[in-house]
Design an enzyme around this catalytic site. Structure first.
Site, PDB file in Angstrom:
ATOM      1  N   LYS A  16       0.830  -1.215   0.000  1.00  0.00           N
ATOM      2  CA  LYS A  16       0.000   0.000   0.000  1.00  0.00           C
ATOM      3  C   LYS A  16       0.860   1.260   0.000  1.00  0.00           C
ATOM      4  CE  LYS A  16      -1.921  -1.444   3.815  1.00  0.00           C
ATOM      5  NZ  LYS A  16      -1.358  -2.794   3.905  1.00  0.00           N
ATOM      6  N   GLY A  40       3.309  -0.753   8.789  1.00  0.00           N
ATOM      7  CA  GLY A  40       4.648  -0.437   8.293  1.00  0.00           C
ATOM      8  C   GLY A  40       4.534  -0.318   6.794  1.00  0.00           C
ATOM      9  N   GLN A 225      -3.234  -2.115   7.339  1.00  0.00           N
ATOM     10  CA  GLN A 225      -3.617  -3.532   7.445  1.00  0.00           C
ATOM     11  C   GLN A 225      -4.350  -3.971   6.166  1.00  0.00           C
ATOM     12  OE1 GLN A 225      -4.457  -1.463  10.580  1.00  0.00           O
ATOM     13  NE2 GLN A 225      -2.282  -1.775  10.698  1.00  0.00           N
ATOM     14  N   THR A 240      -6.977  -7.229  13.411  1.00  0.00           N
ATOM     15  CA  THR A 240      -6.617  -6.033  14.152  1.00  0.00           C
ATOM     16  C   THR A 240      -7.905  -5.424  14.709  1.00  0.00           C
ATOM     17  OG1 THR A 240      -5.245  -4.033  14.141  1.00  0.00           O
ATOM     18  CG2 THR A 240      -6.630  -4.435  12.161  1.00  0.00           C
ATOM     19  N   GLY A 303       9.821  -6.998  11.877  1.00  0.00           N
ATOM     20  CA  GLY A 303      10.911  -7.813  11.343  1.00  0.00           C
ATOM     21  C   GLY A 303      10.604  -9.307  11.346  1.00  0.00           C
TER      22      GLY A 303
END
Ligand code: GDP
Ligand code: IMO
Ligand code: MG
Length: 436
Positions: A16, A40, A225, A240, A303
């Site tokens: 996105k 992120g 998301q 979420t 990560g």
């Protein structure tokens, strides 16, 4: 279109950020309306990589206004770290190009503590959250015990409200979880200072947005998301805590629902998921590992290695239908160049029955995807800039995706850089008339 929402059509991390940065060229405002620093969003410009968590992905374009709406769970520490990080890299960020709603709920230290304790409590049943305090912050919002950005700026409100909130949270932290309480004085001091630093950015984002739209601005809403992580329509409870798609825009930005014109879903040419929960097309073997290696599939926020698998046309079709998508953008097509054979899930087998529509209220771990295979194209596509430059087998794969999801594919992404895109006209003309 004057107002367009760009949303994730899978389980997040669809690319996105890259697409919004690209589309921001034609926008005046870029608006985050839900989620928080659990997101992120990676943007790569001339080899330089930026990972944005709360700041909208229009920030790298001079002259664009970036807005954070009331629906965002706002972590002041994360936001200010992001502002500092961008400034250090020469990106202009101040109250002239970044504004924040006074009504956004604040993530405090205790929300992060509670997020991690709730996960520990769930044990094997944990969600695999990002640990950013998102769930507890939204829970407080719904319980009407949360504090908002405006409260941080007002000493009279901050102290008593924080004290009341912490008294309740600390009882839970100490008595249920046997962990040390969060210190009221420390949090008060910290968030009072954070409030002062936030002040230049704070305003009435909803009013600004409605005025700008009425005056002819092009507004881009940046989903975080993805549809399958949506609290209502995703793989609950492994989701979420917000409405991730078009449904979140009106509530989360103060923008009238009937003024949203475009809805563009983003999906990878395969599929990934980070965290726990059902993922029908996950490949646990060598192919999944190969997707991870070729696509460098590691979470931009935590990560963590992403779980990888094949394109799930059932789930993407559902996501596009649910969000009223007017178009789909398929990213990471280049990653599939490394494969001899590709697979697409076209349906699911559930208790012996073939299902082509995404099922609600079934145990997704119990279903078996039905795959069709496609030959790979076996050549690098990262340099292609037009449809005609793609190998015939890549074209056939993309056309098949479009046919299966029933929404026009309006762009392909064939690399992380801003210019690595192929804009598309209707591949299947009948689809161009409607969308999902
Ligand atoms: P977001 O959360 O949806 O913004 O996506 P992320 O940034 O978390 O993850 C997408 C990853 O794919 C990032 O590392 C991007 O740089 C990268 N990316 C985006 N588009 C492409 C593409 O077309 N090809 C490749 N190889 N990487 C891409
Ligand atoms: P972007 O915007 C992928 C996942 C977490 C976990 C679940 C709940 O970059 O696509 P949370 O911390 O929100 O309570 O975690 O949702 N998750 C994401 N997965 N991309 C994201 O954001 C995500 N944000 C949350 O891994 O499974
Ligand atoms: Mg991401």
């Amino acid at each position: 279109m004057p107002s367009t929402c760009v949303f994730g059509a899978q389980w997040g991390d669809e690319g996105k950020g890259k697409i919004i940065d690209r589309m921001a060229t034609d926008a005046d405002q870029v608006v985050r309306y839900q989620g928080g620093a659990n997101a992120g969003h990676t943007v790569v410009v001339a080899g330089e990589k930026f990972v944005l968590h709360l700041i909208p992905s229009g920030i790298l374009h001079p002259g664009k206004v970036n807005l954070i709406g009331n629906g965002v769970a706002l972590d002041p520490v994360a936001l200010l770290a992001e502002v500092d990080g961008l400034r250090e890299r020469g990106v202009h960020v101040d109250g002239s190009n970044l504004r924040l709603s006074a009504s956004a709920h604040v993530i405090f230290d205790h929300h992060r503590v509670m997020d991690n304790l709730a996960e520990r409590w769930k044990g094997e049943g944990r969600i695999g959250t990002t640990g950013r305090g998102i769930g507890p912050c939204y829970a407080d919002k719904a319980s009407r015990t949360g504090l908002r950005v405006g409260d941080l700026l007002d000493e009279e409100r901050l102290a008593p409200r924080l004290k009341a909130a912490l008294a309740e949270k600390n009882a839970w932290i100490t008595e249920v979880h046997d962990e040390p309480p969060c210190d009221y004085e420390v949090e008060l001091q910290r968030f009072r200072e954070l409030g002062k630093r936030l002040a230049p950015f704070v305003g009435d984002v909803g009013a600004e947005l409605r005025d700008a739209y009425a005056a002819g601005s092009m507004v881009l809403f940046e989903g975080a998301q993805g549809a399958m992580l949506d609290i209502d329509h995703g793989t609950y409870p492994f989701v979420t805590s917000s409405n991730t798609g078009t449904a979140g825009v009106a509530a989360g930005a103060g923008f009238p629902a009937n003024k949203l014109e475009g809805a563009i879903g983003i999906a990878k040419a395969y599929c990934t998921r980070v965290g726990e929960g059902p993922f029908p097309t996950e490949d646990h073997g060598d192919e999944g590992q190969k997707i991870r290696d070729e696509g460098n599939e590691y979470g931009a926020t935590t990560g963590r290695p992403r779980r990888c698998g094949w394109f799930d046309a059932v789930a993407v079709r559902y996501a596009l239908e649910l969000n009223g998508a007017t178009g789909l953008i398929v990213t990471n097509l280049d990653v599939l160049s490394a494969f001899d054979t590709l697979r697409i899930a076209t349906g699911y087998r559930i208790a012996g029955e073939v299902v082509e529509r995404y099922p609600v209220d079934v145990d997704l771990d119990e279903l078996e995807p039905i795959y069709e295979s496609h030959p790979g194209w076996g050549e690098d596509v990262t340099g292609a800039r037009t449809w005609d430059e793609l190998p015939a087998r890549a074209q056939a794969y993309v056309k098949r995706l479009e046919e299966l999801v029933g929404t026009p594919i309006v762009m392909l992404s064939i690399g992380p850089e801003r210019d690595q895109v192929i804009p598309l006209a209707a591949l299947i003309p009948e689809l161009a008339k409607g969308g999902a």
